[in-house]
Design an enzyme around this catalytic site. Structure first.
Site, short mmCIF file in Angstrom:
data_model
loop_
_atom_site.label_atom_id
_atom_site.label_comp_id
_atom_site.label_asym_id
_atom_site.label_seq_id
_atom_site.Cartn_x
_atom_site.Cartn_y
_atom_site.Cartn_z
N GLU A 142 -26.86 35.64 -3.57
CA GLU A 142 -25.60 36.41 -3.45
C GLU A 142 -24.29 35.90 -4.15
OE1 GLU A 142 -24.84 37.63 0.58
OE2 GLU A 142 -26.14 39.27 0.46
N GLU A 315 -33.15 41.92 1.62
CA GLU A 315 -32.83 41.50 2.79
C GLU A 315 -32.50 43.07 3.56
OE1 GLU A 315 -29.37 38.99 3.39
OE2 GLU A 315 -30.33 37.41 2.15
N TRP A 323 -21.46 40.89 10.74
CA TRP A 323 -20.15 40.78 10.01
C TRP A 323 -19.37 41.85 9.67
CZ3 TRP A 323 -20.88 44.02 5.68
CH2 TRP A 323 -22.36 44.13 5.10
C1 GAL Z 1 -26.45 38.03 3.50
C2 GAL Z 1 -26.89 36.74 3.17
C3 GAL Z 1 -27.77 36.15 4.26
C4 GAL Z 1 -27.30 36.58 5.72
C5 GAL Z 1 -27.22 38.09 5.93
C6 GAL Z 1 -26.46 38.33 6.95
O1 GAL Z 1 -25.14 38.62 2.68
O2 GAL Z 1 -27.60 36.56 2.06
O3 GAL Z 1 -27.98 34.91 4.00
O4 GAL Z 1 -25.85 35.86 5.68
O5 GAL Z 1 -26.11 38.49 4.85
O6 GAL Z 1 -26.54 39.88 7.01
#
Ligand code: GAL
Length: 654
Positions: A142, A315, A323
Site C-alpha cells: 500500500e 485483502e 480502523w
Molecule cells: C491494509 C494493510 C494491512 C492491514 C489491513 C487492515 O491497509 O495492507 O496490512 O493493516 O489494512 O485492515
C-alpha cells in the site's frame, strides 16, 4: 474463482504452521501471501540474514499444495536501519519527522532507503525467485498509505529540483509557465525553489501540482526499482503491488505503465470505506452493515483497467476491522457476497485479510478467517460456504472473461489533484462526483468500465466524463471520430496543463465539439439551491454551478429557475453546467444511455447486477427483500431471484 489469504507465520509458533496450511487447503484456499512486514526477522542486524524460518514457512505452505505470493518487506524498515540512518524517517508538511514504532516510516525520496530496499529485495529474490510454488511477488505494501507520501524531506527537495529542471530546462521557462511574476515569486535558479509547504497562504497552485506530479513519479520509481530486481530473479512470477480503495495520491495509470505490474491487486474493506468516504450520513446509516453497494464495485472496475484487464483482491474484509470511525460486524452473508461481487467484476482471485486474528499489537481488534483461538470466525464460515459452492458448480468454477462494458467513465488522477489544490468550495470533491455518476449508472443496471482519458475509447457507446480538468486535442480527436454519446460534467476543460484558465475560457478545447463558454463559476453553500427539472425529475444544483453561454448550434435543453442554462447539447455531446442532485444525474444519464441505444432498468433499492461471461450476478445490499430482474426462462446456477439482505444469485439466460 480462486481464494487466497494473508498469513504471517512470523507471528505464530512454528508448531502451528503445518496445521494452518492444512486447514487453509481444506477451506478451499489456493493462494497465501506472506512476508511483507517481516524485515526484522529476515535481517535482525545489518547484513546478518536469517532465512531458515522463512525457508521452513515456504516449504510448509508449498508442500500442502498452496501457491505463494511473497511480499518484499520494505513497508516496515527495522529499528537498526533507522538508528543507522535517521534521515530515512519521512517529514510531514509541518516540517516534523514521523517516529519509529509502527510502519511506513520511510521517506520515499531517500536514496539511502532505496539502496537498502534494493539490497534486501535482491537477496530475498535471489533466494526464492525460482521457487516453483511462489507464483507472485508483491512490492512493499500500500504505497502512500498513512499519509507518508508526500514527504517534505531534504532528499525530496533535492530530487524535486532535479525533476523541475528536467521538465522546464531553464529557470526563465519555469518562471513563465508558473506565472511567478504574481506576488514576486520569481526564482533565480532551480536550487532556490523550495517545497510548497509552510507558506503563509496558498502556495502557487502549479507549484503544488508539480510537487504532486513529482511525488507520483517518486512512488512509481520506488516500485519500479524493485520490479527490475524481481524480474531478473523471478522471470516467471506475476509481479504486482497492492493498491488501496478511493486512493488518489499517485497516478495509478502511470504507475502501471510499461509492464510495471502484471496484475493490479487492491485491498477491499467495504464497510470501513463506506464509513470513511464523503457519503451523506443517511447512506452511511442505511449501509452500515452491508457497505454501500457501489463502494467496492467502483474500485473493482477501476483496478481492472489499471491491471490491463487482470485484477485480484489482495485483502478482502472478512469481518469487523479496526480502523474506521466505527467498525460494525457485517450483516450475515456479506463476506460471501463480496467474494462473488469481486468475481462478477472480473477478479481472478479474492484473498482475505487475514488467516487468524492476532491477539496482540496494533491489529488485535481486526478480524480474520479464524478467531484468535483458531476457530473459524463467522466470516471464515461464509468463505467456507462460498468455496464449497464454487467447487460444486461447473459454471462458477470456470468463469468466462469479464465483459467489456458498453459504458465508460473516465477517471483522472490529475483532475483529483487540481481540484484538491483549488477546491473553490469546501464540498467540491472530484472523486465523490465521479462516484455519484457511477452510482447512477449502476442503479440503472448498466455495467461500467472505469478508464483513463488516454485510453482508446472506441467501441464504447456511452462515455461519461464527470469532469476532466485538462481537455487535450487527443481527446477531442477521439470525440470527433466517435459515434458514442458523450456526457461532460462541470469544470471539464477548466484548466491548462500549467494550471491556468484556458485563453478561450473553459471548457477549452472541448469547444471544438461543443461550442459554449463558461463565463463565471460559483461554489454553493447549502442554502444556495438553484432548482431545475429534467424529464419529470425535480432537483437542484449542489456544491457547484457555472454561468455559461451556448454558442453556435449548441442547444440549451434544461435551465435553472433563474434562467441560467443547466444542460447543453451539441450533437452527441452533452454538458452539465453544475453538480446536480443525485436523481437528476441519473435522469440525464438515462437519457444519454437511451440515445446511445442502451437498455436501462431502474433497479430496486440496494440491488446491483453485473455480467461476466454468459452469467449475470445479482446482489442485495438493501434492507428489504428484492426480486432480481432475471428473465422468466433464466437458469439459476446459484440462489434464486428473491434476495434477502446479503443474498446473491447468478443466472444464465436460457
Ligand atoms: C491494509 C494493510 C494491512 C492491514 C489491513 C487492515 O491497509 O495492507 O496490512 O493493516 O489494512 O485492515
Amino acid at each position: 474463482m480462486q481464494l487466497g489469504v494473508c498469513y504471517y507465520p512470523e507471528q505464530w509458533p512454528r508448531d502451528m504452521w503445518a496445521d494452518d496450511a492444512k486447514r487453509m487447503v481444506e477451506l478451499g484456499i489456493t493462494h497465501v501471501r506472506i512476508a511483507e512486514f517481516a524485515w526484522s526477522r529476515m535481517e535482525p542486524r545489518t547484513g546478518e540474514y536469517e532465512w531458515q524460518w522463512l525457508d521452513e514457512a515456504v516449504e510448509t505452505l508449498a508442500s500442502a499444495g498452496l501457491k505463494l505470493v511473497l511480499g518484499t518487506p520494505t513497508a516496515s524498515p527495522p529499528r537498526w536501519l533507522i538508528d543507522a540512518h535517521p534521515d530515512v524517517l519521512p517529514v510531514r508538511a509541518d516540517g516534523t519527522r514521523w517516529n519509529f514504532g509502527s510502519r511506513r516510516h520511510y521517506d520515499i525520496s531517500s536514496e539511502t532507503y532505496r539502496r537498502e530496499c534494493l539490497r534486501i529485495v535482491d537477496v530475498m529474490a535471489a533466494r526464492y525467485g525460482q521457487h516453483p510454488s511462489i507464483v507472485a511477488w508483491q512490492t512493499d505494501n500500500e504505497l502512500g498509505c498513512h499519509e507518508t507520501v508526500p514527504s517534505y524531506s531534504p532528499a525530496a527537495l533535492e530530487r524535486f529540483q532535479k525533476w523541475l529542471k528536467q521538465r522546464y530546462e531553464t529557470i526563465a521557462s519555469l518562471n513563465d509557465v508558473w506565472g511567478n511574476v504574481f506576488w514576486s515569486m520569481e526564482y533565480p535558479s532551480f536550487e532556490s525553489i523550495g517545497l510548497p509547504n509552510l507558506t503563509p497562504t496558498d502556495a502557487n497552485p502549479i507549484h503544488l501540482l508539480d510537487f504532486r506530479r513529482f511525488m507520483s513519479d517518486e512512488v512509481s520509481s520506488f516500485h519500479r526499482e524493485q520490479i527490475d530486481v524481481l524480474r531478473a530473479h523471478a522471470p516467471n512470477a506475476d509481479l504486482l503491488h497492492n493498491f488501496m480503495g478511493f486512493f488518489t495520491t499517485f497516478d495509478h495509470y502511470d504507475f502501471a505503465k510499461d509492464n510495471a505490474i502484471d496484475v493490479a491487486t487492491w485491498d477491499s474493506y467495504p464497510i470501513a470505506r463506506t464509513e470513511s468516504i464523503a457519503l451523506p450520513e443517511e447512506q452511511k446509516a442505511r449501509y452500515a452493515r452491508t457497505a454501500h453497494p457501489d463502494v467496492s464495485a467502483f474500485d473493482h472496475d477501476r483496478y481492472r483497467a489499471i491491471g490491463g484487464g487482470r485484477f485480484w483482491v489482495m485483502e478482502q474484509q472478512a469481518g469487523p476491522v479496526n480502523w474506521a470511525p466505527w467498525n460494525p460486524v457485517p450483516a450475515k452473508g456479506m463476506v460471501r457476497l463480496w467474494a462473488y461481487e469481486a468475481f462478477a467484476h472480473g477478479a481472478e482471485l479474492v484473498s482475505y485479510f487475514r488467516w487468524r486474528q492476532c491477539p496482540y499489537a496494533q491489529e488485535q481488534m481486526h478480524s480474520g478467517l479464524n478467531l484468535p483461538n483458531n476457530e473459524l470466525s463467522p466470516g471464515g464460515l461464509e468463505v467456507q460456504q462460498a468455496a464449497r459452492e464454487i467447487a460444486n458448480s461447473a459454471a462458477l468454477s470456470t468463469l468466462g472473461a469479464p465483459v467489456r462494458a458498453a459504458v465508460a467513465i473516465l477517471f483522472d488522477y490529475e483532475t483529483q489533484w487540481m481540484f484538491e489544490i483549488q477546491r473553490h468550495g469546501k464540498t467540491f470533491d472530484y472523486q465523490t462526483l465521479v462516484f455519484d455518476y457511477y452510482e447512477s449508472l449502476r442503479e440503472l443496471g448498466l455495467d461500467v468500465d472505469i478508464v483513463s482519458s488516454r485510453a482508446d475509447l472506441s467501441g464504447y457507446r456511452l462515455i461519461v466524463v464527470p469532469s476532466l480538468a485538462v481537455i487535450d486535442d487527443t481527446l477531442v480527436a477521439q470525440i470527433e471520430r466517435s459515434d458514442a454519446q458523450w456526457v461532460f460534467g462541470p469544470r471539464s476543460g477548466s484548466k491548462t496543463e500549467a494550471f491556468a484558465i484556458p485563453g478561450n475560457l473553459p471548457p477549452g478545447a472541448l469547444q471544438r465539439v461543443l461550442p459554449m463558454q463558461v463565463l463565471e463559476v460559483e461554489s454553493l453553500r447549502p442554502s444556495l439551491t438553484p432548482a431545475l427539472s429534467v424529464g419529470g425529475a425535480n432537483g437542484t444544483a449542489i456544491y457547484w454551478r457555472e454561468h455559461v453561454r451556448a454558442n453556435g448550434a449548441t442547444r440549451v435543453v434544461a435551465q435553472f429557475d433563474d434562467e441560467w442554462p443547466a444542460i447543453l447539447t451539441h450533437g452527441k455531446v452533452r454538458y452539465l453546467a453544475a453538480w446536480l442532485s443525485h436523481e437528476l444525474h441519473r435522469t440525464v444519464l438515462e437519457q444519454a444511455a437511451r440515445d446511445a441505444g442502451l437498455e436501462t432498468q431502474l433497479l430496486a433499492d440496494g440491488l446491483r447486477i453485473r455480467r461476466r461471461g454468459d452469467l449475470t450476478f445479482a446482489f442485495n445490499f438493501g434492507a428489504q427483500q428484492v426480486q432480481a430482474p432475471a428473465p422468466a426462462n433464466a437458469v439459476f446456477v446459484l440462489g434464486q431471484a428473491g434476495l434477502n439482505t446479503g443474498d446473491v444469485c447468478v443466472w444464465k439466460d436460457a
